[in-house]
Design an enzyme around this catalytic site. Structure first.
Site, mmCIF file in Angstrom:
data_model
loop_
_atom_site.group_PDB
_atom_site.id
_atom_site.type_symbol
_atom_site.label_atom_id
_atom_site.label_comp_id
_atom_site.label_asym_id
_atom_site.label_seq_id
_atom_site.Cartn_x
_atom_site.Cartn_y
_atom_site.Cartn_z
ATOM 1 N N SER A 118 1.040 -1.060 0.198
ATOM 2 C CA SER A 118 -0.021 0.107 -0.089
ATOM 3 C C SER A 118 0.833 1.201 -0.199
ATOM 4 C CB SER A 118 -0.931 -0.019 1.239
ATOM 5 O OG SER A 118 -1.738 1.181 1.260
ATOM 6 N N ASP A 133 -8.152 -4.510 0.198
ATOM 7 C CA ASP A 133 -9.140 -3.413 -0.404
ATOM 8 C C ASP A 133 -9.895 -3.194 0.374
ATOM 9 O OD1 ASP A 133 -9.086 -2.051 -2.907
ATOM 10 O OD2 ASP A 133 -11.008 -3.135 -3.220
ATOM 11 N N SER A 134 -10.545 -2.198 0.738
ATOM 12 C CA SER A 134 -11.627 -1.773 1.472
ATOM 13 C C SER A 134 -12.205 -0.658 1.410
ATOM 14 C CB SER A 134 -10.973 -1.571 3.091
ATOM 15 O OG SER A 134 -9.894 -0.523 3.062
#
Length: 207
Positions: free
Chosen positions: A9, A69-70
């Site tokens: 990230s 992934d959120s």
């Protein structure tokens, strides 16, 4: 058993939150920040996008990779914004524009109709160079709540200021970081992932 991996990230706020969560639950882990290229996230589910990011990071670094992934899903919007949460107000929009647009879209709804939840999917990818055939695993966490009428709180990021977790009268952005870390969708996904991480750590060659 220790485990060395890269966290795929470039979102520094998310990285710091993950580092706190991982440090609390797996203090023996060595976490590297990812400095490689970002892949095109063209999946249509949280799981697909998390795997895209983790696979790219594992390939680029040769390390075990974790990627999440959120986003937030809103009941009356048919689970939107969902995977579009980070760019709900446009590709160049920031957190403030995204949450303001979402609040505007539900502005006429009373509290019983403002149900929502945060979802987080974490993908684990072990490259074939570390484990014969490689390995992939996906874990999911959900955090149920309600959309507030106005942003409140200075902690967290994204939609935290407008998300009131179920059973609480504060937003996620009003929770101290350590309390959010214990309750959040990200913490729940990592709790599901932890046994698999420990299993993988035991399979990998020492050093």
């Amino acid at each position: 058993m220790s485990l060395e991996f890269v966290l795929a990230s470039h979102n520094q706020k998310k990285v710091r939150e993950f580092q706190r969560i991982i440090g609390e639950r797996m203090p023996q882990a060595v976490v590297h920040e990812y400095d490689g290229p970002e892949p095109v996230e063209d999946g249509v589910t949280f799981a697909e996008n998390a795997l895209i990011k983790a696979r790219r990071a594992a390939e680029h670094t040769g390390h075990v990779a974790l990627a999440d992934d959120s986003g937030i899903v809103v009941d009356v919007l048919g689970a939107a914004p969902g995977i579009l949460s980070a760019r709900w107000a446009g590709h160049t929009a920031g957190d403030e524009a995204n949450l303001r647009l979402l609040l505007d879209q539900v502005s006429d709804l009373s509290r019983p109709h403002r149900g929502a939840e945060f979802r987080c999917t974490i993908a684990l990818v072990v490259p074939p160079s570390l484990l014969d055939g490689g390995h992939e695993y996906v874990a999911e966490g959900r955090w149920r709540g309600t959309l507030a009428y106005e942003p409140r709180g200075s902690h967290g990021f994204g939609y935290d200021p407008i998300f009131e977790p179920e059973g609480l009268e504060v937003t996620a952005a009003e929770l101290p970081p350590e309390e959010k870390d214990a309750r959040s969708h990200r913490a729940r996904a990592f709790a599901e992932l932890l046994p698999e991480l420990e299993r993988v750590a035991a399979l990998l060659p020492a050093g």
